[in-house]
Design a protein around this motif. Sequence first.
Motif, PDB file in Angstrom:
ATOM      1  N   VAL A  27      16.154  27.487  19.785  1.00 31.13           N
ATOM      2  CA  VAL A  27      16.600  26.337  20.579  1.00 31.13           C
ATOM      3  C   VAL A  27      15.752  26.207  21.840  1.00 31.13           C
ATOM      4  N   ALA A  28      15.428  27.334  22.459  1.00 28.41           N
ATOM      5  CA  ALA A  28      14.627  27.304  23.685  1.00 28.41           C
ATOM      6  C   ALA A  28      13.199  26.862  23.406  1.00 28.41           C
ATOM      7  N   LYS A  29      12.658  27.286  22.246  1.00 26.76           N
ATOM      8  CA  LYS A  29      11.260  26.992  21.924  1.00 26.76           C
ATOM      9  C   LYS A  29      11.078  25.587  21.384  1.00 26.76           C
ATOM     10  N   GLU A  30      11.930  25.180  20.459  1.00 23.26           N
ATOM     11  CA  GLU A  30      11.757  23.893  19.783  1.00 23.26           C
ATOM     12  C   GLU A  30      12.542  22.769  20.436  1.00 23.26           C
ATOM     13  N   ASN A  31      13.384  23.095  21.382  1.00 22.47           N
ATOM     14  CA  ASN A  31      14.150  22.086  22.130  1.00 22.47           C
ATOM     15  C   ASN A  31      14.972  21.187  21.200  1.00 22.47           C
ATOM     16  N   ILE A  32      15.612  21.818  20.221  1.00 21.39           N
ATOM     17  CA  ILE A  32      16.490  21.088  19.295  1.00 21.39           C
ATOM     18  C   ILE A  32      17.924  21.323  19.749  1.00 21.39           C
ATOM     19  N   LYS A  33      18.615  20.268  20.088  1.00 22.66           N
ATOM     20  CA  LYS A  33      19.954  20.402  20.641  1.00 22.66           C
ATOM     21  C   LYS A  33      21.063  20.255  19.600  1.00 22.66           C
ATOM     22  N   LYS A  34      20.725  19.710  18.436  1.00 26.50           N
ATOM     23  CA  LYS A  34      21.765  19.436  17.445  1.00 26.50           C
ATOM     24  C   LYS A  34      21.784  20.459  16.307  1.00 26.50           C
ATOM     25  N   GLY A  35      20.979  21.505  16.412  1.00 26.04           N
ATOM     26  CA  GLY A  35      20.967  22.512  15.366  1.00 26.04           C
ATOM     27  C   GLY A  35      19.734  23.384  15.455  1.00 26.04           C
ATOM     28  N   PHE A  36      19.422  24.081  14.380  1.00 26.37           N
ATOM     29  CA  PHE A  36      18.257  24.954  14.325  1.00 26.37           C
ATOM     30  C   PHE A  36      17.751  24.991  12.899  1.00 26.37           C
ATOM     31  N   LYS A  37      16.524  25.482  12.709  1.00 26.30           N
ATOM     32  CA  LYS A  37      15.925  25.537  11.388  1.00 26.30           C
ATOM     33  C   LYS A  37      16.061  26.933  10.803  1.00 26.30           C
ATOM     34  N   CYS A  38      16.314  26.982   9.487  1.00 33.40           N
ATOM     35  CA  CYS A  38      16.424  28.272   8.798  1.00 33.40           C
ATOM     36  C   CYS A  38      15.118  29.035   8.949  1.00 33.40           C
ATOM     37  N   PRO A  39      15.164  30.319   9.313  1.00 29.08           N
ATOM     38  CA  PRO A  39      13.931  31.089   9.481  1.00 29.08           C
ATOM     39  C   PRO A  39      13.103  31.208   8.208  1.00 29.08           C
ATOM     40  N   VAL A  40      13.735  31.040   7.037  1.00 29.41           N
ATOM     41  CA  VAL A  40      13.019  31.230   5.771  1.00 29.41           C
ATOM     42  C   VAL A  40      12.471  29.924   5.221  1.00 29.41           C
ATOM     43  N   CYS A  41      13.351  28.960   4.974  1.00 24.05           N
ATOM     44  CA  CYS A  41      12.926  27.719   4.313  1.00 24.05           C
ATOM     45  C   CYS A  41      12.742  26.555   5.273  1.00 24.05           C
ATOM     46  N   ARG A  42      13.053  26.744   6.555  1.00 23.87           N
ATOM     47  CA  ARG A  42      12.866  25.727   7.603  1.00 23.87           C
ATOM     48  C   ARG A  42      13.763  24.505   7.420  1.00 23.87           C
ATOM     49  N   THR A  43      14.841  24.655   6.655  1.00 26.75           N
ATOM     50  CA  THR A  43      15.816  23.573   6.524  1.00 26.75           C
ATOM     51  C   THR A  43      16.616  23.460   7.824  1.00 26.75           C
ATOM     52  N   LEU A  44      16.795  22.233   8.305  1.00 29.35           N
ATOM     53  CA  LEU A  44      17.530  22.030   9.547  1.00 29.35           C
ATOM     54  C   LEU A  44      19.010  22.301   9.319  1.00 29.35           C
ATOM     55  N   VAL A  45      19.577  23.183  10.126  1.00 27.93           N
ATOM     56  CA  VAL A  45      21.005  23.493  10.077  1.00 27.93           C
ATOM     57  C   VAL A  45      21.672  22.729  11.214  1.00 27.93           C
ATOM     58  N   SER A  46      22.393  21.688  10.860  1.00 26.65           N
ATOM     59  CA  SER A  46      23.058  20.862  11.869  1.00 26.65           C
ATOM     60  C   SER A  46      24.393  21.494  12.248  1.00 26.65           C
ATOM     61  N   VAL A  47      24.635  21.617  13.551  1.00 24.27           N
ATOM     62  CA  VAL A  47      25.899  22.211  14.007  1.00 24.27           C
ATOM     63  C   VAL A  47      26.987  21.168  14.138  1.00 24.27           C
ATOM     64  N   GLY A  48      26.605  19.893  14.046  1.00 28.23           N
ATOM     65  CA  GLY A  48      27.604  18.830  14.105  1.00 28.23           C
ATOM     66  C   GLY A  48      28.426  18.875  15.370  1.00 28.23           C
TER      67      GLY A  48
END
Length: 634
Positions: A27-48
């Motif tokens: 979150v700190a590096k990519e500045n994504i506020k609505k979720g994060f990406k899976c470390p393996v497949c890079r699928t966005l995990v939305s926290v809703g």
Amino acid sequence: MFKNPKYLPCLHTFCKLCIHTYIQSSVAKENIKKGFKCPVCRTLVSVGKRSNNPEGWADKLPNNHLIMSMIDRQAIKKLEKICNVCELSNVNQKAVSWCTVCQEALCSTCENCHRKFKMSSHHKIMALQEVLTDKTTSVSRLITCEDHSEKFAEIFCLDHGKPCCTVCATVKHWRCDKVLVIEKAAAGIKEAKQTTEFLELIMLWKKLLDKSIQDTQKHVCSVDIMEHSIFSEIEKLKKDIIEHVNKVEKVAKEELVLKKKGIVTELADIMTEMFSLKSTVNNWHNILSTSINNGSEIQCLVEFNKLVSKKEKLESEIVNATSNIDTLSLTFQRNRVAEKFQENVTSLGKLSIENSKQRTKSESLRSCSIDSVSRTNETNCRTGKVKILFTLDVGENSCNAVSGMFIEDFIFITNNKTKKLLKFGQTGIFQCDIEFDNGPFDITNFRGVEIAVSVPNSRQIHLINIHTMAIGRKIQLTLPVYGLKYFNVNDQFVAACKNSILLLNASNGKKIKETKTSGGQNFCICAYKRNSYVYADGWDSVSCSEDDSIKFTYKSQKLSTPRGIDADFRGNLYICSYSLNSIHQISTSGKLIKIITCEDLGTMDPWVIRFKQNSNKFLVTSLSSGKVVVAEIT
């Protein structure tokens, strides 16, 4: 993973501490506020709506009960299992026994208390050493409800494929038809045919991805060989014209390196995508294999339904990733002028990348692309002469709307009057047919080994396996559709509906968009490019729609009642002029090239024309004769 395992929507599993640490840095590096990406497949995990604070995201992720059970089994095997009751009080006391009802490990003190409580006095308690030797006793954590983490899942909704607690069953699933006790729903799931078939499909995906990755790696090596070969040719040419070639040699080599780098970069991107898919497939295989081999029936049921719910999307991604691999070749064409030094040579030759698209297919993942064509020069097909190959007799010879298409090594023909779909070999030999309750109208390729058939009187689209000729799923529509084409890029149908053109969701048939035509009746449609289609737009005209705007409209006094429309491999369009017994060939910009009379084809009243993909072979159906002519433009 060995402490508090959590799984993501993509089904990859991490321990709570690891994923928490990763979320904070991500979150700190990519500045994504609505979720994060899976470390393996890079699928966005939305926290809703879970939380705006990333500190709590890991806590909200669901536990992986299968992995927790595996951890328990390993701890029991090593006699290192901690008492689950004491663990709640942050006390590390080794367990000595296992309650088969509560699925909890107990120390000697807690075991004595457990036997004294009225609610648990009749529970079967076994020593940990006995648990490992008793094959009838499963070591599995009780699954908790996804919505109520403090309650155990006692019910399974087959309609939604989800476990739930009694509260959810009462509140959220009271309208569902198939709601069972979870033990009953899980009975026999390990040996079920659908489970073994799904496991086989996952293994097939693994093999397909392995082969595609291996082929791509070989391709990278071959590009290096091509590069060295061209370097040698450049050097040879340099010796002949050494005084002048020094001025252009550097430019030629830099261009070669850049193009090679472009190929390698493109191939690296393809491999990255396939490695990601391979990782996902490996994970699915591990999950399902572990569930079958080591998990309980309930766990196997839950994990199986998790995977099945994502099967269609993953299969589509694998088909797209493995079916569209370009074989890129580096070639070098010597400049003829360069061989004559005195004529002011400015280059050594032309470097180009030759595309030779190859498709990797398997019987379970064979995917026909949509009837789209590439844009090329506006030229006639070869000599333009038509050669009749053979004629198919599909029965009934009056007012019989017949459509057809080439798929793999077969020709499929729909017969609206006899209510049949017929299957022929490429040489015209009849193989088999199936009959519908109402007459089928048009036919198009679909996902995998399926074709889609429009049945307007039933307001349905039937999906049919091209090998078994078995009708699978039926998509219910709100309107009758006639002409039908599938866009695999957008996963949508484009359909002709007499006075309008419909865009439909290919999964559920819901209408996405409707466009009214200018007049006449529109029964056929041609998917032209990625977002383009051609349709009858009046009694004497057709229009090409591209990206929601009209690219061109072709109108002619010699065109009357346009019906079937298709494109050859060059992009030229062919329009059946039903009332005037002719077929108009027009260019990619809508200009008339020539008119083919039905006399040249030995037919009349042309209804549908379809080309075989990347070929000059085509078929023409007739509304009145019950014959289908298969011909070729030479």
